[in-house]
Design an enzyme around this catalytic site. Structure first.
Site, PDB file in Angstrom:
ATOM      1  N   ASP A   9      17.428   1.523 -26.773  1.00 54.32           N
ATOM      2  CA  ASP A   9      15.800   0.954 -25.975  1.00 54.32           C
ATOM      3  C   ASP A   9      14.539   1.756 -25.717  1.00 54.32           C
ATOM      4  O   ASP A   9      15.134   3.285 -25.328  1.00 54.32           O
ATOM      5  CB  ASP A   9      16.533  -0.069 -25.413  1.00 54.32           C
ATOM      6  CG  ASP A   9      14.798  -1.116 -24.914  1.00 54.32           C
ATOM      7  OD1 ASP A   9      14.055  -0.831 -25.478  1.00 54.32           O
ATOM      8  OD2 ASP A   9      14.968  -1.055 -23.198  1.00 54.32           O
ATOM      9  N   THR A  43      14.075  -1.216 -30.387  1.00 55.15           N
ATOM     10  CA  THR A  43      13.254  -2.115 -29.547  1.00 55.15           C
ATOM     11  C   THR A  43      12.362  -3.384 -30.038  1.00 55.15           C
ATOM     12  O   THR A  43      11.930  -3.252 -30.813  1.00 55.15           O
ATOM     13  CB  THR A  43      11.766  -0.565 -29.130  1.00 55.15           C
ATOM     14  OG1 THR A  43      10.476  -0.918 -28.265  1.00 55.15           O
ATOM     15  CG2 THR A  43      11.476   0.237 -30.640  1.00 55.15           C
ATOM     16  N   GLY A  44      11.631  -3.655 -28.597  1.00 58.28           N
ATOM     17  CA  GLY A  44      10.550  -4.809 -29.104  1.00 58.28           C
ATOM     18  C   GLY A  44       9.159  -4.163 -29.514  1.00 58.28           C
ATOM     19  O   GLY A  44       8.588  -4.647 -30.039  1.00 58.28           O
ATOM     20  N   ASN A 239      16.487  -8.678 -24.031  1.00 62.75           N
ATOM     21  CA  ASN A 239      16.745  -8.815 -25.146  1.00 62.75           C
ATOM     22  C   ASN A 239      17.083  -7.780 -25.673  1.00 62.75           C
ATOM     23  O   ASN A 239      17.996  -7.304 -26.858  1.00 62.75           O
ATOM     24  CB  ASN A 239      15.047  -7.935 -26.403  1.00 62.75           C
ATOM     25  CG  ASN A 239      14.256  -6.684 -25.084  1.00 62.75           C
ATOM     26  OD1 ASN A 239      14.554  -6.326 -24.540  1.00 62.75           O
ATOM     27  ND2 ASN A 239      13.808  -5.995 -26.407  1.00 62.75           N
TER      28      ASN A 239
END
Length: 291
Positions: A9, A43-44, A239
């Site tokens: 992440d 990642t978001g 997440n």
């Protein structure tokens, strides 16, 4: 276990609080790659934004972006996408606009956001400061303004201006007002045609019901013929839980919430202490080099 693929992440994990990748973490990624381990970012963030971060750090990796909705390889070739169904996305965006939420839309054309988005956050801060003079609210607003001014957004007046041909991967809504934020989360948490994920203390994100970092990690592993049990995932937020659970080894950051840490097989140091580097070197049976 033999680690052949590591998914990392970005925010709160590979990135420091100052949103840069430390030299120690960069070297750890490069060392893993030199040892034949495939490293991917998961990642978001939107794909283009991730590429900018990697290029500034001199790193080349596959990228899982928009919380698993999109996968690109090292050469920036798109391998997989899971766009939102357009009518469902429009329903979310219409509600957000009517109720005056800040939002961003990740698409195959870039990040869409409305022209008055920062003003919406400023109005929230004004209301909150009238009852709670918390200086951290102003700092968050300043950080959002900096981000808003320095990232390549596609400016629109309304979601209705987003072209019908655009693929929408992720709708991120943000509020600094805890009560307003909870109203939004409650509104969309039980939809069966989309998944809501939380990647920060002030947001919620809507994506395809099958999209997740864990699902994307599995797809990427299959693409490179790597058994899922030979993968490792490193993350700090909710997440990230799907990939922490599905990977052969899930590593939570020391700065992660205790609940997130409970889903991991081990906990490393925090993102200000190069926790990613410590986890990578440990997985390779090496000691982190002294500075």
């Amino acid at each position: 276990m033999t680690v052949k693929l590591i998914a990392i992440d970005l925010d709160g994990t590979l990135l420091s609080a100052h949103t840069h990748i430390s030299e120690t973490n960069i070297q750890a990624v490069r060392t893993a790659q030199q040892e034949g381990i495939l490293v991917t970012i998961a990642t978001g963030r939107e794909h283009g934004n991730v590429r900018e971060i990697l290029q500034s750090s001199g790193l080349e990796t596959p990228v899982i972006s928009s919380n698993g909705s999109v996968i690109h390889d090292e050469q920036d070739q798109q391998l997989f996408t899971l766009p939102l169904e357009r009518q469902a996305a429009n329903e979310v965006l219409q509600w957000l606009e009517v109720n005056e939420y800040y939002y961003q839309v990740h698409s195959n054309r870039g990040i869409y956001t409305v022209n008055n988005s920062h003003q919406l956050l400023a109005m929230e801060v004004d209301r909150l400061l009238s009852t709670d003079p918390d200086p951290s609210l102003l700092k968050m607003l300043e950080a959002m303004q900096f981000h808003h001014e320095n990232t390549g957004f596609l400016r629109i007046s309304s979601y209705t201006e987003i072209p019908d041909q655009a693929d929408l991967y992720n709708v991120m809504a943000l509020s600094l007002d805890p009560e307003k934020l909870q109203v939004g989360r409650d509104k969309f948490s039980n939809r069966d045609d989309m998944t809501m994920v939380i990647s920060g203390s002030h947001n919620f994100e809507m994506e395809h019901k099958q999209a997740s970092k864990g699902f994307a990690l599995q797809r990427l592993a299959e693409h490179f013929n790597i058994p899922i049990e030979d993968t490792m995932a490193i993350g700090d937020n909710y997440n990230d839980v799907s990939m922490l659970q599905i990977a052969g080894k899930g590593v939570a950051m020391g700065n992660a919430d205790l609940e997130v840490q409970s889903y991991a097989d081990e906990v490393t140091k925090n993102n200000e202490e190069d926790g990613v580097a410590h986890a990578i070197y440990k997985a390779m049976g090496m000691t982190i080099p002294s500075v």
